[in-house]
Design a protein around this motif. Structure first.
Motif, mmCIF file in Angstrom:
data_model
loop_
_atom_site.group_PDB
_atom_site.id
_atom_site.type_symbol
_atom_site.label_atom_id
_atom_site.label_comp_id
_atom_site.label_asym_id
_atom_site.label_seq_id
_atom_site.Cartn_x
_atom_site.Cartn_y
_atom_site.Cartn_z
ATOM 1 N N SER A 64 -3.711 3.746 2.804
ATOM 2 C CA SER A 64 -2.707 3.887 1.748
ATOM 3 C C SER A 64 -3.301 3.444 0.411
ATOM 4 O O SER A 64 -3.087 4.093 -0.620
ATOM 5 C CB SER A 64 -1.457 3.069 2.085
ATOM 6 O OG SER A 64 -1.774 1.698 2.222
ATOM 7 N N VAL A 65 -4.077 2.362 0.450
ATOM 8 C CA VAL A 65 -4.728 1.870 -0.775
ATOM 9 C C VAL A 65 -5.860 2.817 -1.195
ATOM 10 O O VAL A 65 -6.055 3.074 -2.393
ATOM 11 C CB VAL A 65 -5.265 0.441 -0.558
ATOM 12 C CG1 VAL A 65 -6.073 -0.016 -1.768
ATOM 13 C CG2 VAL A 65 -4.110 -0.525 -0.320
ATOM 14 N N ALA A 96 -0.423 7.047 -2.191
ATOM 15 C CA ALA A 96 -0.691 6.411 -0.892
ATOM 16 C C ALA A 96 -0.639 7.414 0.251
ATOM 17 O O ALA A 96 -1.469 7.378 1.167
ATOM 18 C CB ALA A 96 0.315 5.288 -0.647
ATOM 19 N N GLY A 151 0.810 -1.224 0.000
ATOM 20 C CA GLY A 151 0.000 0.000 0.000
ATOM 21 C C GLY A 151 0.836 1.263 0.000
ATOM 22 O O GLY A 151 0.600 2.180 -0.798
#
Length: 635
Positions: free
Chosen positions: A342-343, A266, A260
């Motif tokens: 983050s994704v 991100a 991620g």
């Protein structure tokens, strides 16, 4: 089967503390408590607690709650509430279970007047187990769907898609621009979830469940089969399974986290997740949200912690385990937030929309948003499989705890009839709960799942925990409870724990309960509003667990003799056999309650019988001395 007391009178017993670590398993294996079952490894208990507490909520509830309640600033009330409400109640539950070696029903020998609290707990856990396993069934469905080279929710154009479906892959390939507002469009993953997996178009609402979705029904059957096979031999089997189910999610979480944070955009999501907004701390809602997250994340009140601790040896260091599990749970939640956001940051950059338009909580995150994000990655089926396998392992060990709680509670009530047939009884419980969960596999099953989720463990669970806290500290007595812990661990709880148990924890939970009632909002699923009869049914689910308390009081009072006040007093006192289950652990005041012990100095009888003085028997001498001093001061 002989009772534990009569068994220990007829067999030579070596005190546990006089047994060397190398011979401990072999020598203690022949004792009567083996009929009940014990943890077979040193890490079984700790990993089971970690697996129980670290569940689906850490992944799909905490990150969302954090970003909507002040981002990084949310960690301030979160850790304060962990200290005030989470750690003390967690330690109290473990202490009750380990001291008595009894399940959530039989433990109320501590004060039979309040046995209804245990009955309420079992009712709550049973309702939660029904819908929690349905969520595991959804995870299995997606897990199998990920075993393909092209994820089925990656594109539009399938029979379940509508004209509103927006395929970002097609737009990106054709260099088209995204609509400024994507709220009027639907992602392929959202239609896959609602129109293919759930097939909600076949139901008009909760009163019209439609037909059973047989693929979901088979997944539910598989999830119950897995659970049954893992709890087949009680904690001896589930205690080994958690070595995998409690540790493997961390490996996958770290893989998802590393993947991620290396994605473009991100940091946009992480910044959105953690940017502190300290003005939020002035809002009472943020503090309530933090307390709720702690309350449900640690699983206090469900009986799982008490059940697991009841299979410990008497002197297991649960004080240390409390801090390992509670702090580990908090750190896991924060790490999961990094992996998720983050994704989501990468996804928002790909779609060209703000992070708050793609961020969701609950099933919406697990089955819509994150699967959609997976389709944007290279090797998307691999990352999708890993994500859902992580959810599967996170969910399973929580479900093990729910089932072990139900089975242990009932078998401890009827040990002579059910303990020899524990595997068969577990099978019956699994079959009954599977049949009750069939309505969740229908086209309108999601409406029933939302209703169960909103009401089964709401205010009823808070009433159970508040009552437990007040009974232990006020009815049983703080001084006696601390003395029990002293006998068990070799030291008394400090001022921090006593202050939390007496005032801070019950006051905080009272505030939670009042807040939940005052800010009550009817259930909803998307744009669907539940009818009045469904709301009433949900409220009754919560009220029923509370009604178990006065019902238990009525039964306890009717069993006693004398005037009403005398009956209440007698029913509120601990039973004669309350205390440690093994005779060699029944030192101090508890020896006098055993058959054949007439000595005014029961500890001396105990020492002559078993020989030797250990550090814990020194503790028992101190306890006896305290009792004598109290008696002299009263005279």
């Amino acid at each position: 089967l002989p009772s534990p007391i009569s068994c220990s009178l007829t067999q030579p017993v070596t005190p546990e503390l006089l047994v060397s670590p190398s011979s401990q398993d072999g020598d203690l294996g022949s004792e009567c408590p083996e009929d009940r079952g014990n943890w077979t490894g040193r890490l079984d208990f700790l990993l089971s607690c970690i697996g129980y507490c670290v569940g689906l909520g850490n992944v799909w509830r905490f990150p969302y709650r954090a970003y909507t309640n002040g981002g990084g600033a949310f960690l301030v009330p979160y850790f304060i509430m962990l200290a005030i409400c989470g750690i003390p109640i967690f330690f109290m539950e473990l202490s009750l279970g380990q001291f008595s070696s009894l399940g959530p029903l039989a433990v109320w020998k501590i004060s039979p007047l309040f046995k209804g609290v245990g009955m309420g707990t079992i009712l709550i856990v049973s309702l939660v187990a029904i819908y929690y396993n349905m969520i595991i069934a959804y995870v299995l469905f997606y897990l199998f769907a990920s075993l393909t080279s092209d994820l089925p929710w990656q594109h539009c154009g399938n029979w379940w898609n509508t004209d509103l479906c927006l395929d970002h892959h097609v737009l990106r390939a054709g260099n088209s621009t995204f609509p400024a507002n994507i709220t009027n469009t639907v992602s392929p993953s959202e239609e896959y979830w609602s129109r293919y997996v759930l097939h909600m178009q076949g139901s008009s609402g909760i009163g019209d469940p439609g037909t059973i979705r047989w693929n979901l029904c088979l997944c539910l059957l598989l999830s119950w089969t897995i659970v049954y096979l893992c709890i087949l031999k009680g904690v001896k089997s589930s205690g080994k399974v958690v070595y995998f189910t409690a540790t493997f999610p961390y490996l996958i979480l770290m893989m998802l986290l590393v993947r991620g944070v290396t994605l473009e955009g991100a940091w946009k999501g992480i910044r959105f997740y953690l940017t502190p907004q300290f003005d939020h701390l002035l809002s009472s809602k943020v503090w309530i949200e933090a307390a709720l997250q702690i309350f449900y994340s640690l699983g206090v009140g469900f009986g799982g912690l008490l059940t697991f601790a009841s299979y410990n040896t008497f002197h297991q260091n649960i004080y240390r385990d409390t801090f390992i599990v509670t702090l580990g749970n908090a750190i896991t939640s924060i790490l999961a937030g990094f992996a998720i956001f983050s994704v989501l940051g990468y996804m928002s950059q790909e779609l060209g929309v703000p992070v708050n338009q793609v961020a969701k909580a609950g099933p919406g995150l697990a089955f819509v948003v994150y699967p959609q994000a997976m389709t944007m990655l290279p090797l998307s089926p691999f990352w999708s499989f890993l994500f859902f396998f992580m959810l599967l392992t996170l969910g399973l060990d929580s479900q093990f705890a729910f089932m072990e709680t139900i089975v242990t509670a009932v078998t401890d009530e009827f040990p002579y009839y059910l303990r020899p047939k524990k595997a068969s009884f577990s099978f019956v419980i699994c079959v009954v709960l599977f049949l009750m969960g069939l309505i969740l596999t229908t086209e309108g099953g999601m409406y029933w799942l939302v209703l169960l989720d909103d009401y089964s463990a709401g205010f009823g669970l808070m009433v159970v925990v508040i009552t437990t806290c007040l009974v232990v500290t006020r009815v049983y007595g703080m001084k006696r409870f601390c003395r029990d812990i002293h006998m068990m661990l070799g030291f008394k709880p400090g001022p921090y724990f006593r202050a939390c148990w007496m005032v801070l924890s019950p006051a905080t939970m009272m505030a939670l309960l009042v807040y939940n009632i005052v800010k009550y909002q009817p259930s909803e699923y998307g744009s669907y509003r539940f009818p009045t009869w469904a709301e009433v049914l949900g409220i009754l689910m919560g009220v029923l667990s509370c009604l178990m308390i006065p019902l238990g009081m009525l039964v306890a009072v009717l069993r006693e003799e004398g005037t009403l006040w005398e009956r209440v007093q007698q029913a509120s006192r601990p039973t004669m056999d309350w205390g440690p289950s093994l005779q060699e652990n029944r030192t101090g005041i508890y020896v006098a309650s055993l058959a054949g012990s007439q000595s005014p100095k029961p500890l001396m009888v105990h020492m002559r019988k078993y020989g030797g003085i250990t550090s814990y028997e020194n503790t028992a001498i101190e306890v006896d001395r305290e009792i004598e001093e109290e008696e002299e001061s009263m005279m």
